[in-house]
Design an enzyme around this catalytic site. Sequence first.
Site, mmCIF file in Angstrom:
data_model
loop_
_atom_site.group_PDB
_atom_site.id
_atom_site.type_symbol
_atom_site.label_atom_id
_atom_site.label_comp_id
_atom_site.label_asym_id
_atom_site.label_seq_id
_atom_site.Cartn_x
_atom_site.Cartn_y
_atom_site.Cartn_z
ATOM 1 N N CYS A 194 0.819 -1.226 0.000
ATOM 2 C CA CYS A 194 0.000 0.000 0.000
ATOM 3 C C CYS A 194 0.850 1.273 0.000
ATOM 4 O O CYS A 194 0.359 2.344 -0.363
ATOM 5 C CB CYS A 194 -0.949 0.000 1.189
ATOM 6 N N HIS A 243 -3.489 7.283 2.585
ATOM 7 C CA HIS A 243 -3.831 5.986 1.999
ATOM 8 C C HIS A 243 -5.248 5.626 2.443
ATOM 9 O O HIS A 243 -5.614 5.806 3.602
ATOM 10 C CB HIS A 243 -2.838 4.932 2.484
ATOM 11 N N ASN A 251 -10.066 -0.239 -0.450
ATOM 12 C CA ASN A 251 -8.604 -0.156 -0.398
ATOM 13 C C ASN A 251 -8.033 -0.655 -1.726
ATOM 14 O O ASN A 251 -8.080 -1.853 -2.006
ATOM 15 C CB ASN A 251 -8.101 -0.998 0.777
HETATM 16 N N1 ACO Z 1 -18.789 -8.976 8.151
HETATM 17 C C1 ACO Z 1 -19.387 -9.326 9.307
HETATM 18 N N2 ACO Z 1 -18.707 -9.738 10.382
HETATM 19 C C2 ACO Z 1 -17.372 -9.790 10.291
HETATM 20 C C3 ACO Z 1 -16.683 -9.458 9.107
HETATM 21 C C4 ACO Z 1 -17.460 -9.039 8.018
HETATM 22 N N3 ACO Z 1 -16.903 -8.700 6.850
HETATM 23 N N4 ACO Z 1 -15.374 -9.623 9.325
HETATM 24 C C5 ACO Z 1 -15.223 -10.047 10.587
HETATM 25 N N5 ACO Z 1 -16.425 -10.149 11.164
HETATM 26 C C6 ACO Z 1 -16.741 -10.583 12.516
HETATM 27 C C7 ACO Z 1 -15.685 -11.480 13.084
HETATM 28 O O1 ACO Z 1 -15.870 -12.815 12.667
HETATM 29 C C8 ACO Z 1 -15.918 -11.307 14.561
HETATM 30 O O2 ACO Z 1 -17.017 -12.096 14.938
HETATM 31 P P1 ACO Z 1 -17.003 -12.884 16.339
HETATM 32 O O3 ACO Z 1 -16.914 -11.803 17.376
HETATM 33 O O4 ACO Z 1 -18.324 -13.588 16.310
HETATM 34 O O5 ACO Z 1 -15.827 -13.768 16.279
HETATM 35 C C9 ACO Z 1 -16.335 -9.846 14.685
HETATM 36 O O6 ACO Z 1 -16.756 -9.439 13.371
HETATM 37 C C10 ACO Z 1 -15.199 -8.956 15.119
HETATM 38 O O7 ACO Z 1 -14.047 -9.329 14.368
HETATM 39 P P2 ACO Z 1 -12.676 -8.622 14.576
HETATM 40 O O8 ACO Z 1 -11.655 -9.205 13.661
HETATM 41 O O9 ACO Z 1 -12.389 -8.557 16.035
HETATM 42 O O10 ACO Z 1 -13.092 -7.225 14.034
HETATM 43 P P3 ACO Z 1 -12.367 -5.867 14.277
HETATM 44 O O11 ACO Z 1 -13.181 -5.025 15.148
HETATM 45 O O12 ACO Z 1 -10.918 -6.020 14.576
HETATM 46 O O13 ACO Z 1 -12.486 -5.262 12.820
HETATM 47 C C11 ACO Z 1 -11.176 -4.838 10.898
HETATM 48 C C12 ACO Z 1 -11.844 -5.892 11.734
HETATM 49 C C13 ACO Z 1 -12.216 -3.889 10.382
HETATM 50 C C14 ACO Z 1 -10.432 -5.480 9.719
HETATM 51 C C15 ACO Z 1 -10.180 -4.081 11.818
HETATM 52 O O14 ACO Z 1 -9.330 -4.962 12.474
HETATM 53 C C16 ACO Z 1 -9.401 -3.088 11.092
HETATM 54 O O15 ACO Z 1 -9.903 -2.050 10.717
HETATM 55 N N6 ACO Z 1 -8.090 -3.344 10.879
HETATM 56 C C17 ACO Z 1 -7.260 -2.484 10.141
HETATM 57 C C18 ACO Z 1 -6.802 -3.195 8.991
HETATM 58 C C19 ACO Z 1 -7.065 -2.528 7.673
HETATM 59 O O16 ACO Z 1 -7.750 -1.586 7.517
HETATM 60 N N7 ACO Z 1 -6.416 -3.117 6.724
HETATM 61 C C20 ACO Z 1 -6.453 -2.693 5.418
HETATM 62 C C21 ACO Z 1 -5.290 -3.221 4.726
HETATM 63 S S1 ACO Z 1 -3.845 -2.718 5.503
HETATM 64 C C22 ACO Z 1 -3.485 -1.220 5.002
HETATM 65 O O17 ACO Z 1 -3.727 -0.920 3.895
HETATM 66 C C23 ACO Z 1 -2.903 -0.319 6.016
#
Ligand code: ACO
Length: 321
Positions: free
Chosen positions: A115, A248, A278
């Site tokens: 990225c 980004h 993204n």
């Molecule tokens: N739809 C519905 N539910 C979902 C989804 C989805 N797409 N994805 C995960 N869940 C569920 C999980 O299974 C989990 O369920 P559970 O509690 O029953 O086990 C629940 O949602 C919470 O999951 P977490 O992984 O704890 O979710 P989190 O709050 O961490 O959010 C996310 C996930 C949005 C990816 C977050 O970690 C985040 O924003 N991370 C940053 C990473 C990012 O933005 N990366 C982009 C690429 S990297 C870059 O370019 C910098």
Amino acid sequence: MSTLRSIVRGVGGYLPARIVTNEELSKTVDTSDEWIQQRVGIKQRHVAAEGEFTSDLAVHAARRALDNARLAQADIDLIIVATTTPDLTFPATAAIVQQKLGLHHGAAFDIQAVCSGFLYGLVTADSFLKSGMARRALVIGAETATRILDWTDRTTCVLFGDGAGAAVLELGGDGEHGILASSLRSDGHFADKLNTTGGPSTTQTIGHIHMEGKEVFRHAVGKITDVVENVLSATGYTVKDLDWFVPHQANLRIIQGAGEKLHIPPEKVIITVDRHANTSAASVPLALAEAVGDGRIKRGDLVMLEAMGGGFTWGASLIRW
Ligand code: ACO
């Protein structure tokens, strides 16, 4: 004597025609529009058509950037393509772009910094121009990220989209406009936090995107703000001097977190993640192309670009437009 700087002469962006909304995704993946919008601020993403490759997106964006710069293809003697989704393992997608633009002269190569790739490409082109190795550069971020997604993994497949953005750089001597300062960082100790599950040398497959979302989130805001502050302090400018912040576009919550920590007013932040998702290396030049195209970013504005991604890699660049 005034300082020679790399000036951004033109920018252009391209998004594939097909739009996939969260609603449509939720028919095949166990997710919802509400979950995706609340967690990452994405409403839709563009997806490349069958037979439409990263090089095709790159060429569209490059042509638009050249038009915007009022330059011809033949004026370019350096092509850098930042991509994680090359057409082939080799040759470089930049070489394929060079061929599609009908060019035989100059140099063309890819940069792989995920990225942050466009920032890495910009800094590389800036160094080539300043050292006299090239006269005019095309720096392109282009991705078909949807091709390396596991469409059964709802934690990653809702986050990414396809697209390309390009910038034309040229050395200018007024000492005022152009790239004022940049900073690039990486720390390979985080390589397993955001990577693919395969590659040519390990599995002989391309693999799928794997991400430890919470870990990425935990590091993103701090690393982004550090590098932005480094670039500001290298130039003597402060956050108050910025006209635009072009981050980004991975996740609205990361963008807002960085904006708040840096005290950048939300109206100065360019946002496209809601419509593009993204697009990895394409996200910053796509956001730039949109904001220049609609007249928000104008000549003379002070613009801060930043990105962070797999590696981890991260970087920022301050430009007097
Ligand atoms: N739809 C519905 N539910 C979902 C989804 C989805 N797409 N994805 C995960 N869940 C569920 C999980 O299974 C989990 O369920 P559970 O509690 O029953 O086990 C629940 O949602 C919470 O999951 P977490 O992984 O704890 O979710 P989190 O709050 O961490 O959010 C996310 C996930 C949005 C990816 C977050 O970690 C985040 O924003 N991370 C940053 C990473 C990012 O933005 N990366 C982009 C690429 S990297 C870059 O370019 C910098």
